[in-house]
Design an enzyme around this catalytic site. Structure first.
Site, PDB file in Angstrom:
ATOM      1  N   HIS A 120       0.867  -1.194   0.000  1.00 26.71           N
ATOM      2  CA  HIS A 120       0.000   0.000   0.000  1.00 26.71           C
ATOM      3  C   HIS A 120       0.903   1.243   0.000  1.00 26.71           C
ATOM      4  O   HIS A 120       1.734   1.380  -0.897  1.00 26.71           O
ATOM      5  CB  HIS A 120      -0.930  -0.090   1.214  1.00 26.71           C
ATOM      6  CG  HIS A 120      -2.090   0.864   1.259  1.00 26.71           C
ATOM      7  ND1 HIS A 120      -2.493   1.658   0.222  1.00 26.71           N
ATOM      8  CD2 HIS A 120      -2.950   1.149   2.282  1.00 26.71           C
ATOM      9  CE1 HIS A 120      -3.548   2.380   0.580  1.00 26.71           C
ATOM     10  NE2 HIS A 120      -3.848   2.094   1.833  1.00 26.71           N
TER      11      HIS A 120
ATOM     12  N   HIS B   7      -2.756  -2.850  -9.538  1.00 31.52           N
ATOM     13  CA  HIS B   7      -3.764  -2.198  -8.689  1.00 31.52           C
ATOM     14  C   HIS B   7      -5.019  -3.059  -8.677  1.00 31.52           C
ATOM     15  O   HIS B   7      -5.362  -3.671  -9.675  1.00 31.52           O
ATOM     16  CB  HIS B   7      -4.115  -0.801  -9.246  1.00 31.52           C
ATOM     17  CG  HIS B   7      -4.720   0.104  -8.229  1.00 31.52           C
ATOM     18  ND1 HIS B   7      -6.055   0.044  -7.886  1.00 31.52           N
ATOM     19  CD2 HIS B   7      -4.167   1.057  -7.451  1.00 31.52           C
ATOM     20  CE1 HIS B   7      -6.295   0.955  -6.958  1.00 31.52           C
ATOM     21  NE2 HIS B   7      -5.187   1.567  -6.664  1.00 31.52           N
TER      22      HIS B   7
ATOM     23  N   ASP C  33       2.254   5.247  -7.193  1.00 31.67           N
ATOM     24  CA  ASP C  33       3.530   5.284  -6.456  1.00 31.67           C
ATOM     25  C   ASP C  33       4.741   5.239  -7.375  1.00 31.67           C
ATOM     26  O   ASP C  33       5.867   5.437  -6.912  1.00 31.67           O
ATOM     27  CB  ASP C  33       3.580   4.117  -5.459  1.00 31.67           C
ATOM     28  CG  ASP C  33       2.503   4.282  -4.386  1.00 31.67           C
ATOM     29  OD1 ASP C  33       1.900   3.282  -3.972  1.00 31.67           O
ATOM     30  OD2 ASP C  33       2.242   5.439  -4.001  1.00 31.67           O
TER      31      ASP C  33
END
Ligand code: SDX
Length: 371
Positions: free
Chosen positions: A218, A257, A308
């Site tokens: 995460h 994802h 990210d």
């Protein structure tokens, strides 16, 4: 009833007006407004108001929430002392989680749930102050006291570096706060809602969320991505790196994802700011090279870049130390956590799923001296 949904994949736990994530189209709407517009034209303070009130603020209301954030960004002495004492030996996310929890000690009525967003504002205003103080304490530098005449993102960079950022740096930092602010029922938001559903106090819900975001699956990925980019080192080595990861069936940080079936729309905004601040960013060049290799090898598996992949390269351009990237993600996402906590409390029911029992039953107890 017995079908197990591992990882709660596809499970719809509630209704919400806070955020819509369209995984097929790669679009995000914060309370009905296109994230692309808010990332370009809004501010974190304005977004906070929007997520909490389901409408954009008037000019007076925006001034009011800005002023409230400026007034409440200083730390109680006890929390400042905790940070100074523990920073050298405590990981940044552990220290942030502990500091958020410690703020409850300086609230006369911490269990009061009548106005959860007001309590959340007091925490959100302080999180960048906690982060900057922790970094400076780790460096052996004196803290820089927050100012009450700077914006939220601008003041963070001021307290981190001890000098005012350029307008471009402040704008880029504010953009990162907006981009990471909210993303539907992700793991850390769900954690906040589960905690809030027991009518635990706001400090417990936000502490649960910080703890959940820490993991490398995460929010921790913002840091593991940079470790990857520095390991790859040069765009020319991206192919060898990705080949090795794919053949070892290892996950590549910054990709994949649960919701997106295309590129995460936040990537373009992080990239835009990196290119504005440093078109020659080496980390950006390596990230793009890895991305090309992953799209060749894993595009047909639906493995696309997530938010990210580029965030860390932008934080690097803003002088944020790598061990603090996920703490900044937390400081930003506290907007979404607090909005969902308020929604949960508005129409609450305690979260209590089931498990499919596959163990033994009816086993006879045998005293230890007869085993
Ligand atoms: C965030 O939920 C959110 O909205 C999160 C977030 C937010 O704003 O809150 O968007 C922020 O957390 C982004 C994700 C950051 N994490 C990483 O970058 C870590 C690497 N990514 C993976 O660990 C993974 O993609 C997850 C955790 C993001 C999603 O996990 P899922 O949905 O449980 O997918 P999975 O692990 O079951 O993988 C499905 C398949 C597997 O292949 P098979 O075993 O079926 O053959 O896809 C493969 C996986 O091996 N796969 C990857 C991969 N991610 C999934 N293969 C290589 N590299 C990857 N990164």
């Amino acid at each position: 009833m017995d079908e197990v949904k591992k990882g709660l994949e596809g499970v719809v736990v509630d209704e919400s007006r806070v955020c819509k994530v369209d995984g097929e189209e790669g679009k995000i709407w914060y309370a009905g407004y296109d994230m692309d517009d808010l990332a370009r034209y809004s501010s974190y303070e304005e977004l906070l108001f929007l997520l909490w009130n389901d409408r954009l603020p008037s000019a007076d209301e925006l001034d009011e929430i800005r002023g409230e954030m400026q007034e409440r960004r200083s730390l109680p002495d006890g929390v400042a002392d905790l940070i100074d004492r523990e920073a050298a030996r405590t990981g940044p996310m552990d220290l942030l989680r502990t500091s958020v929890s410690a703020l409850a000690s300086y609230d006369d009525t911490p269990n009061d749930l009548d106005d959860p967003t007001d309590r959340s504002l007091g925490v959100i205003a302080k999180m960048p102050t906690i982060i900057a103080r922790a970094h400076r304490a780790r460096q052996g530098d004196d803290p820089v006291e927050p100012r009450d005449d700077l914006g939220h993102a601008e003041n963070f960079l001021y307290t981190l570096h001890g000098e005012e950022p350029t307008a471009e740096e402040a704008s880029a930092m504010d953009s990162t706060f907006i981009l990471y602010a909210e993303h539907g029922m992700n793991a850390s938001t769900f954690s906040a809602c589960v905690t809030a559903s027991t009518l635990a106090n706001v400090y417990s819900s936000l502490t649960s969320a910080v703890g959940t975001l820490q993991g490398p699956l995460h929010g921790g990925a913002t840091e593991t991505v940079i470790e990857m980019l520095e390991e790859v080192g040069d765009p020319s080595r991206a192919s060898e790196y990705v080949e090795e990861k794919v053949s070892n069936k290892e996950k590549i940080p910054g990709f994949g994802h649960r919701v997106y079936e295309t590129v995460d729309p936040r990537c373009a905004h992080f990239k835009r700011h990196i290119e504005e601040l440093n078109p020659d960013s080496e980390l950006l060049a390596v990230a793009d090279a890895v991305r090309e290799e992953v799209e060749v090898r894993l595009g047909d598996k639906g493995i696309w870049p997530n938010t990210d992949l580029y965030a860390g390269a932008l934080y690097r351009e803003l002088g944020v130390p790598t061990p603090f990237y996920t703490t900044l993600f937390s400081a930003s996402r506290a907007a979404g956590w607090s909005a969902h906590v308020a929604e949960q409390l508005d129409d609450n029911r305690i979260m209590r799923p089931r498990v499919k029992f596959v163990g033994e039953t009816g086993r006879e107890y045998v005293p230890v001296d007869e085993r």
